[in-house]
Each structure stands twice: as structure tokens, then as C-alpha cells.
Scaffold this active site. Structure first.
Site, PDB file in Angstrom:
ATOM      1  N   GLU A 119      29.818 -17.407   2.304  1.00  7.48           N
ATOM      2  CA  GLU A 119      29.637 -16.027   1.873  1.00  7.48           C
ATOM      3  C   GLU A 119      29.300 -15.992   0.394  1.00  7.48           C
ATOM      4  O   GLU A 119      29.358 -17.011  -0.306  1.00  7.48           O
ATOM      5  CB  GLU A 119      30.886 -15.196   2.171  1.00  7.48           C
ATOM      6  CG  GLU A 119      31.133 -14.989   3.651  1.00  7.48           C
ATOM      7  CD  GLU A 119      32.332 -14.112   3.946  1.00  7.48           C
ATOM      8  OE1 GLU A 119      32.449 -13.670   5.089  1.00  7.48           O
ATOM      9  OE2 GLU A 119      33.143 -13.881   3.027  1.00  7.48           O
ATOM     10  N   HIS A 138      32.064  -2.524  -1.388  1.00  8.90           N
ATOM     11  CA  HIS A 138      31.298  -3.453  -0.560  1.00  8.90           C
ATOM     12  C   HIS A 138      29.839  -3.024  -0.607  1.00  8.90           C
ATOM     13  O   HIS A 138      29.526  -1.848  -0.429  1.00  8.90           O
ATOM     14  CB  HIS A 138      31.805  -3.456   0.881  1.00  8.90           C
ATOM     15  CG  HIS A 138      31.371  -4.677   1.635  1.00  8.90           C
ATOM     16  ND1 HIS A 138      30.068  -4.840   2.079  1.00  8.90           N
ATOM     17  CD2 HIS A 138      32.018  -5.799   2.007  1.00  8.90           C
ATOM     18  CE1 HIS A 138      29.959  -6.001   2.686  1.00  8.90           C
ATOM     19  NE2 HIS A 138      31.127  -6.605   2.647  1.00  8.90           N
ATOM     20  N   ARG A 161      29.752  -9.628  -5.325  1.00 10.71           N
ATOM     21  CA  ARG A 161      29.648  -8.304  -4.713  1.00 10.71           C
ATOM     22  C   ARG A 161      29.337  -7.190  -5.701  1.00 10.71           C
ATOM     23  O   ARG A 161      28.557  -6.279  -5.406  1.00 10.71           O
ATOM     24  CB  ARG A 161      30.957  -7.967  -3.987  1.00 10.71           C
ATOM     25  CG  ARG A 161      31.128  -8.691  -2.688  1.00 10.71           C
ATOM     26  CD  ARG A 161      32.430  -8.308  -2.021  1.00 10.71           C
ATOM     27  NE  ARG A 161      32.539  -8.926  -0.694  1.00 10.71           N
ATOM     28  CZ  ARG A 161      33.587  -8.812   0.082  1.00 10.71           C
ATOM     29  NH1 ARG A 161      34.630  -8.114  -0.327  1.00 10.71           N
ATOM     30  NH2 ARG A 161      33.618  -9.384   1.272  1.00 10.71           N
ATOM     31  N   HIS A 180      35.888  -0.494  -0.938  1.00  7.64           N
ATOM     32  CA  HIS A 180      36.293  -1.534   0.000  1.00  7.64           C
ATOM     33  C   HIS A 180      37.646  -2.160  -0.305  1.00  7.64           C
ATOM     34  O   HIS A 180      38.466  -2.332   0.591  1.00  7.64           O
ATOM     35  CB  HIS A 180      35.230  -2.625   0.018  1.00  7.64           C
ATOM     36  CG  HIS A 180      35.471  -3.718   1.001  1.00  7.64           C
ATOM     37  ND1 HIS A 180      35.652  -3.489   2.352  1.00  7.64           N
ATOM     38  CD2 HIS A 180      35.551  -5.071   0.840  1.00  7.64           C
ATOM     39  CE1 HIS A 180      35.825  -4.636   2.985  1.00  7.64           C
ATOM     40  NE2 HIS A 180      35.793  -5.606   2.087  1.00  7.64           N
ATOM     41  N   ARG A 219      37.296  -9.595  -6.520  1.00  6.48           N
ATOM     42  CA  ARG A 219      37.755 -10.511  -5.470  1.00  6.48           C
ATOM     43  C   ARG A 219      36.613 -11.339  -4.897  1.00  6.48           C
ATOM     44  O   ARG A 219      35.557 -10.819  -4.552  1.00  6.48           O
ATOM     45  CB  ARG A 219      38.402  -9.695  -4.346  1.00  6.48           C
ATOM     46  CG  ARG A 219      38.851 -10.518  -3.153  1.00  6.48           C
ATOM     47  CD  ARG A 219      39.475  -9.622  -2.107  1.00  6.48           C
ATOM     48  NE  ARG A 219      38.514  -8.719  -1.498  1.00  6.48           N
ATOM     49  CZ  ARG A 219      37.967  -8.902  -0.290  1.00  6.48           C
ATOM     50  NH1 ARG A 219      38.282  -9.966   0.430  1.00  6.48           N
ATOM     51  NH2 ARG A 219      37.121  -8.033   0.200  1.00  6.48           N
TER      52      ARG A 219
END
Length: 547
Positions: A126, A242, A288, A349, A384
Site C-alpha cells: 500500500e 482517505h 495519503r 477517515h 498514519r
């Protein structure tokens, strides 16, 4: 002013239930902690709805752990520190990357069925991960599979009691310690649960925003309760959006996992152009916050409310096999991932900040612990790293239980003299027409708050908007002057508390770092701001420099 208790009570007049460990919340953090604690203690778990309703249930991508031979904890550590933009606590990250694999093996022992390839655990990659280290289940239903397996264990365990459809109103403290919580039962009655240890596993605050990937239960209850009780909360300004939630008429803001980009999907603007090369060398696999802001920039440049996620160049069977939940959800609205570009936009998110804990998960209030999204262990820093959250929950859940083992029992007389100080509050009667003219319905207040947070305390911020938001929040704090009796009122009070914490933290931090972006201070400033912001009831924001 936000007082310690928002509900009238006198503990000596309330029914009392005693337990060793009180676990508040039923996501991966709550379920796993309850299971581990039950090996030596009586456990009572409180959940607002049911064991299967939590943020964990909707987690798609997976759980990060070093499994592959070509990977190592050092690589995982470095990736996490880079994503955290200088605010990770390195000791906490070391705990995560070194203890995470054992935690995953324990999940497997407890019945979690992760996907396999050729008899080995299947791993994917990811955004911002340097290696393939993301375990997944049923393609893109990892969270649901973990919750399923752990819920079965909890249901069958004789040492764990579960109270569904109960609401935790306030944490109760006495002589500087947390001694349990005040619970609102389904029938409207109240009960005091006295516990040797109380563990907040109540999840995040996605419902602060109009557009979120979080379920309805994510109303910031744990952070708000802990703050009212006097616990230190940390880094609340860091809210992760997100990048890719489904943005289609008639469809919910359904999460389209980062793993879709990890498996090769492109981002395209409404003109069909790939655009990430303008924003970051890692393209679609950038962190992100960068991807989310890039999407917003492209939306503005093209006067659109969405961009496209395109995985049509990959084999259809791979897409269907790897992402069955996303595929089926999109098909429900007439979108075929294998043939159509999927319209997406950012949505709130994950909350990186939360209740500050030590490496044993204990807050600044003795006997009060926090685990999962509600906590600030130091793992996530300012942003994160994808799929670290599930790992964090099991690693620190186990550490919390180890600490609880060493706690002495509570004195039997403790708590009986505790009373709230809210006797002067006026009760809201939501069924009374005259009262409704005076106090706006809670549903209207909540929607107004959510819209304000999107516009003024969202993905991109500036001092003018933040100050306007603070002024509005200061006025809205008069809501606490009324007596709150209904669950929707209590949830709104928690959202309002958390909105104030997020907004004040964002206004205070005059730089851009990780998920916090200030248009008026666009640069990261380590010389002035490589430090945490700490907030505690009845105190101004203080700062804690990185060690």
C-alpha cells in the site's frame, strides 16, 4: 465551559456492578484486549450497538506486519517514521514493528482466516510502504474477518460479559484515579460500573465531518470522556482524510481501499489525465495526505466534485478476486470496476491524535487505558501509515493487559461519595414544542457542525477560517448548560468537545505537517513545530518537544 461530568448522578444512589476490567468499545482493540484480559480477569465489554459494528468492520486494506523474508522491522520502522512526518515516537514504532508479527500470529490462532497464495500468507503493498507486508482477508474484507473471528471468541468466553446497546456517559474518577464509568442502559436507567481498570477502545471521530468513511457510531465518545475526566489528549489537529471514497449520486461515501492503488490503479482527473506525477515522485503510492490534497487541487482545476480511480488496465479476474467487496458495492450502483473509471473524492477517515498513553497504553489518569484509534501511543505521528492501525491495536492491547495484571485492587469504599456538579443544568425535552423553539434540534446542530468542519477545519485550513470556526464553537458550548438526557444529545456533546479540540489544535499549529495543512503556513517547520500539542481540561494548549 466543559465540566467533568455532563450527567447528574450520585454514585451512592445508583446500582453498581463490579468487574475487574471494563472495556469500552468492540472494534479490534476492544475485542482483542477483552480476550487477553479474560485470561486472568473478569471482563465487562460495553458497546453502543453490537460486537460487529465498529470502524474495524469496514477496514478493507489489511494489517501491516513484517512477514516476508525480504522485509524487516527496520524497513517497517523507516516507512512509519517517514509517513509520520517527524512526530512519531520512535520507541512506540519499534514496539509496533517488532511485536506486530506475533500479534498477527495470535489473530490466526484465534481463528482469523487471512488470504493465502500457494499455501503462504498473501501479502500486498500500500501507499508509502516500501515492501509487500499487508495481510488481507477475503480480498478486501480484512476488518470484517478479524471482527468475526474475535467476536466468536468473546461470545464463547465465560469470563467476558457483553452489554450491547449501552452508552458510556462519563468516566468516574476518585482520588486521582479512574474507578469506572457511568452507563446509560437501553431502557434509559443508569448504572455505575466499578472496575480495577477501564480501557477505552471507542474508536475515532469520523462523524465530525459531513463526508466520512466511518460508521454512525464514530462520534468521538472516548476522547471527549477522557478529556472531561482530566486526561491529556495529544495532537488532535491531525485528522487523516482517505483520498478515495466513492463519490456517486445515491451511493454512500464508501471506502475504496488504498490497496486498489497498491495493485496498480491510476488516478485521473475528469479530463482523463493522470496527474500524480505533478505532486509526488511515488505517484499514486504517495502518502495519503499528499494524494488527498492533490485530488482536491485537481477537482478545483477542473471545476469538478470528484476524480476517477482507474484499474481497468488490470485483469478483470484479478480485480474481482482481490476486491470482491468493493467490486460488488460499485456494481450495486451500476459501476463496473473492471470496465469503468470509479468516481472518488476524499473523506474523513482516521484520527491520529487521541488520549495520550505510555508504552503500556496507560493514560495520564491512573487505571485509565486507551487502545486503538482513540489513543495516541506515538505510533502514527502526524500521518498514519496505511494498515498500521490494526497492528497497533493488537500490540498495545496485549501491553495494556500486561500492565493491568500488576494493578492492585480498588479499595471497596472508593467512589461511593462521588457526585456530579451539574445540578443547575436545564433539561432538554425534545418532545416539547416550546423547548424546540429555544434549542435547535440535535440533528440540525449535528449537521451544521459537520458542514462547518468540512469547510473550515477540513483537508486544507487557514487561520481566518479556523478562527471563525472557533468563534462558532465557543458560542455552541452553551449546549452544555442544558441537562442532557438523550443518547443523541450525549453524542452531540462528545462531537462538539472533539470539534473544539481539533479546531483549537489546528489554529495553534502554525505550520503544515502530515495530515495538517495550513494554506497560510504551507511549509513544515521543524525548528519551531517538531513538537506535540497537549490539551487538558481547564488548561491552555501546552507543547511537548520531541525527545
Amino acid at each position: 465551559m466543559i465540566s467533568q461530568y455532563i450527567y447528574d448522578f450520585d454514585l451512592s444512589a445508583l446500582p453498581m456492578v463490579e468487574t475487574d476490567v471494563l472495556v469500552i468499545g468492540s472494534g479490534i482493540a476492544g475485542l482483542f484486549t477483552a480476550i487477553k484480559a479474560s485470561e486472568q480477569h473478569r471482563v465487562l465489554m460495553i458497546t453502543k450497538k453490537s460486537l460487529l459494528e465498529s470502524n474495524t468492520r469496514y477496514a478493507q486494506g489489511g494489517i501491516a506486519a513484517v512477514i516476508a523474508e525480504d522485509d524487516s522491522p527496520a524497513y517497517h520502522l523507516q516507512d512509519t517514521l517517514v509517513a509520520g512526518a517527524g512526530l512519531c515516537r520512535s520507541e512506540a514504532v519499534e514496539v509496533l514493528v517488532n511485536e506486530g508479527p506475533d500479534g498477527v500470529r495470535e489473530l490466526i490462532r484465534l481463528g482469523t482466516l487471512f488470504d493465502l497464495e500457494n499455501g503462504e500468507l498473501a501479502l500486498t503493498q500500500e501507499g508509502a510502504h516500501s515492501h509487500r507486508r499487508i495481510l488481507h482477508a477475503n480480498g478486501d474484507a480484512t476488518g470484517y474477518e478479524i471482527v468475526r473471528a474475535l467476536a466468536v471468541e468473546v461470545h464463547e468466553h465465560p469470563g467476558i460479559d457483553v452489554w450491547d446497546e449501552h452508552f458510556v456517559v462519563d468516566l468516574i474518577t476518585d482520588q486521582g484515579e479512574c474507578i469506572g464509568a457511568l452507563i446509560l442502559k437501553e431502557d434509559g436507567s443508569k448504572v455505575f460500573v466499578k472496575a480495577k481498570a477501564t480501557v477505552l477502545c471507542s474508536g475515532g471521530a469520523g462523524q465530525l465531518y459531513r463526508y466520512t468513511t466511518n460508521p454512525d457510531v464514530a462520534t468521538a465518545d472516548g476522547v471527549a470522556m477522557a478529556y472531561r475526566a482530566g486526561a491529556i489528549v495529544r495532537d488532535m489537529e491531525f485528522i487523516q482524510f482517505h483520498p478515495t471514497s466513492l463519490c456517486y449520486p445515491g451511493a454512500p461515501r464508501f471506502l475504496v481501499s488504498e490497496a486498489v492503488r497498491g495493485e496498480g490503479a491510476y488516478l485521473r482527473n475528469v479530463k482523463g489525465e493522470r496527474f500524480m506525477e505533478k505532486y509526488h515522485p511515488q505517484l499514486e503510492l504517495a502518502p495519503r495526505d499528499i494524494v488527498a490534497r492533490a485530488i482536491v487541487s485537481e477537482m478545483e482545476l477542473t471545476n469538478s466534485t470528484f476524480v476517477y480511480l482507474d484499474i481497468t488496465h488490470e485483469q478483470p479476474e484479478m480485480v474481482k478476486h482481490r476486491f470482491p467487496t468493493i467490486y460488488e458495492t460499485c456494481m450495486r450502483y451500476g459501476l463496473d470496476m473492471t470496465a469503468d473509471w470509479i468516481p472518488v473524492a476524499p473523506a474523513a477517515h482516521y484520527m491520529m491524535g487521541g488520549v495520550k498513553t505510555d508504552l503500556s497504553g496507560e493514560s495520564s489518569i491512573p487505571r485509565l487505558f486507551a487502545c486503538g484509534e482513540v489513543s495516541s501511543t506515538g505510533v502514527h505521528g502526524a500521518n498514519r501509515l496505511a494498515s498500521n492501525s490494526l497492528s497497533e491495536a493488537i500490540v498495545f492491547g496485549r501491553r495494556i493487559v500486561e500492565r493491568i495484571h500488576s494493578l492492585p485492587s480498588l479499595n471497596g469504599s472508593i467512589g461511593r461519595d462521588v457526585k456530579s456538579l451539574s445540578k443547575d443544568k436545564k433539561e432538554i425535552n425534545i418532545n416539547n414544542t416550546e423547548e424546540q423553539k429555544i434549542a435547535k434540534p440535535v440533528s440540525e446542530r449535528r449537521l451544521r457542525l459537520q458542514k462547518m468542519m468540512v469547510r473550515q477545519v477540513g483537508l486544507r485550513r487557514n487561520g481566518k477560517n479556523l478562527q471563525q470556526a472557533m468563534d462558532k464553537l465557543q458560542q455552541e458550548l452553551s449546549f452544555f448548560d442544558q441537562k442532557l438526557t438523550q443518547r443523541e444529545e450525549l453524542e452531540y456533546a462528545n462531537l462538539l468537545t472533539c470539534a473544539w479540540l481539533v479546531t483549537s489544535g489546528a489554529l495553534h499549529r502554525e505550520e503544515s505537517r502530515g495530515a495538517h495543512y495550513r494554506e497560510d503556513f504551507p511549509a513544515r517547520d521543524d525548528a519551531m513545530w517538531q513538537k506535540h500539542s497537549l490539551q487538558q481540561r481547564e488548561q491552555a494548549i501546552v507543547e511537548e518537544w520531541m525527545s
